[in-house]
Write an enzyme that holds these catalytic residues in place. Sequence first.
Site, mmCIF file in Angstrom:
data_model
loop_
_atom_site.group_PDB
_atom_site.id
_atom_site.type_symbol
_atom_site.label_atom_id
_atom_site.label_comp_id
_atom_site.label_asym_id
_atom_site.label_seq_id
_atom_site.Cartn_x
_atom_site.Cartn_y
_atom_site.Cartn_z
ATOM 1 N N HIS A 250 -9.032 14.080 0.162
ATOM 2 C CA HIS A 250 -8.129 12.868 0.712
ATOM 3 C C HIS A 250 -6.691 13.077 0.671
ATOM 4 C CE1 HIS A 250 -8.227 8.165 1.414
ATOM 5 N NE2 HIS A 250 -6.917 8.636 1.646
ATOM 6 N N ARG B 199 1.067 14.874 6.204
ATOM 7 C CA ARG B 199 2.193 14.263 6.993
ATOM 8 C C ARG B 199 2.681 15.010 8.268
ATOM 9 N NH1 ARG B 199 1.359 9.599 4.848
ATOM 10 N NH2 ARG B 199 2.533 9.149 2.862
ATOM 11 N N ASP C 105 -8.227 6.186 7.969
ATOM 12 C CA ASP C 105 -7.473 5.851 6.808
ATOM 13 C C ASP C 105 -6.084 5.317 6.826
ATOM 14 O OD1 ASP C 105 -7.428 5.949 4.059
ATOM 15 O OD2 ASP C 105 -5.978 7.491 4.233
ATOM 16 N N HIS D 144 -11.271 5.944 -1.584
ATOM 17 C CA HIS D 144 -10.697 5.486 -3.193
ATOM 18 C C HIS D 144 -10.926 4.117 -3.284
ATOM 19 C CE1 HIS D 144 -8.382 3.639 0.455
ATOM 20 N NE2 HIS D 144 -7.637 4.747 0.759
ATOM 21 N N ASN E 193 -1.719 1.938 -2.061
ATOM 22 C CA ASN E 193 -2.980 1.335 -1.471
ATOM 23 C C ASN E 193 -4.204 1.909 -1.468
ATOM 24 O OD1 ASN E 193 -4.181 -0.368 0.433
ATOM 25 N ND2 ASN E 193 -3.095 -0.314 2.071
ATOM 26 N N ASP F 241 -5.635 11.322 -2.956
ATOM 27 C CA ASP F 241 -4.661 10.269 -1.714
ATOM 28 C C ASP F 241 -3.356 10.734 -1.991
ATOM 29 O OD1 ASP F 241 -4.128 8.437 -0.058
ATOM 30 O OD2 ASP F 241 -4.686 6.761 -1.040
ATOM 31 N N HIS G 14 6.316 10.337 -0.029
ATOM 32 C CA HIS G 14 7.459 9.806 0.659
ATOM 33 C C HIS G 14 8.644 10.080 0.236
ATOM 34 C CE1 HIS G 14 4.659 6.839 2.524
ATOM 35 N NE2 HIS G 14 4.169 6.606 1.413
ATOM 36 N N GLY H 214 1.975 4.354 -1.472
ATOM 37 C CA GLY H 214 1.400 5.766 -1.881
ATOM 38 C C GLY H 214 2.149 6.564 -2.917
HETATM 39 ZN ZN LIG Z 1 -6.434 4.997 2.377
#
Ligand SMILES: [Zn+2]
Length: 438
Positions: free
Chosen positions: A64, A68, A156, A236, A284, A311, A315, A330
């Site tokens: 996961h 980007r 996702d 997750h 999240n 995950d 950013h 995130g």
């Molecule tokens: Zn997710």
Amino acid sequence: MNPEKHAHTWAIQGGRLIDPVQHLDGVGDLYVAAGRIADPPADAEVQTFDARGLIVAPGLIDLHVHLREPGGSHKETIATGTAAAVAGGFTSVACMPNTTPPLDAPEHVEWVSAEARKVGACRVLPIAAVTLGRRGGELVDFEALRGAGALAFSDDGDGIADDQVMRAALRRVRAIDSVLIQHCQDARLTQGGVMHAGPVADTLGLGGMDPLAEEAMIERDLELVGQEGGRYHVAHVSTARAVELVRQAKAAGLPVTTEVCPHHLTLCDRDVLESGKDPNYKMNPPLRSPADAAACVEGLLDGTIDCIVTDHAPHTAEEKATGFDRAPFGIIGLETAVALAYEVLIASGRSDWPTLLRLMNSAPAEALGLPAPTLATGAPADLTIIDPQARWTIDPDRFASKARNTPYAGREVTSRVVATFVNGQLRHLHPDAQPRMT
Ligand SMILES: [Zn+2]
């Protein structure tokens, strides 16, 4: 990563070889030739790696990750994301399709694979969207996307809300023997939410995300999986009741697997308060209650939760600097995952290295039907070498990732990835390990 290239014949000497697939845990030498685990060479020129005191394991797999690209290269690129992966010990990463454009057509999946072969430091396994544009309506062409190399299917970032769309998606996934990965969240219950609903959110005056949003979607999905079949993977998992739902579904024999992130094991909603609403604690699903975090650890230890994933969600600093309410969800995780897993499983005295490694290499592979990495002769030489004693302080400025959005800056941790081989090529070497090579 070009799988054809392999430079050296290696002798990795005196390490603690831990291979969950072979039930191996013992000190020994490992040889690598032509990109594969090999028998000791008779004459070839060998480069040696002194692995005494280190753990040598099959390469870690992260199911996961958000790389980007396409479309988000200001946050991360396939080059920087995979550099972060190998720095964190990962030799394969599955990348999520919530890109711009989303990975809902074969040409987009093929672009990611081609770009990864060109600039990637590790193997990249693209996950395709379930619905066109990730809009939750019309289904993608599952067969064509599988043919283009999609490992699994997921919208996702969003859950699939419509019951009939989800039912049809499970049928299609079942027909091609693939896996549907669901971001379990009923958006009606998280409108305006930025953190876990509860007393901490109330104290802070922040909008809450009801844990029922996650649990209700899992319950609906499990009902549909029971009717339609189709392999189903809960992304997750983060609440105690969600873990319990998966536990019951597994006991009932449903084809269900799940994963958990280090932050849902090591942090909770109180950390949002204690950090002074630092947006690097906003993700999240959100950081849950201490009881939820404890239930996730229990689920990991009793086998309800199959594997650990990051995950990894990069950013920019500017995006994260807009305040807790407005900042995007995130955090990044590739370069801190091993040390945090060590903290939860081993420093706590609750588990051991063979278990930790299984949760991060063979178990994720098995969850998605990939061949499990192994140290057996002939296997691809994807290797993670870890110093289990190294103590270090997490410093985001030293990350290979383009992003810095982590809540773990300054945390003192133990155990560090010192080298990562992908297909027999040394793709990461920590400066401390430099003198070990001759
Ligand atoms: Zn997710």
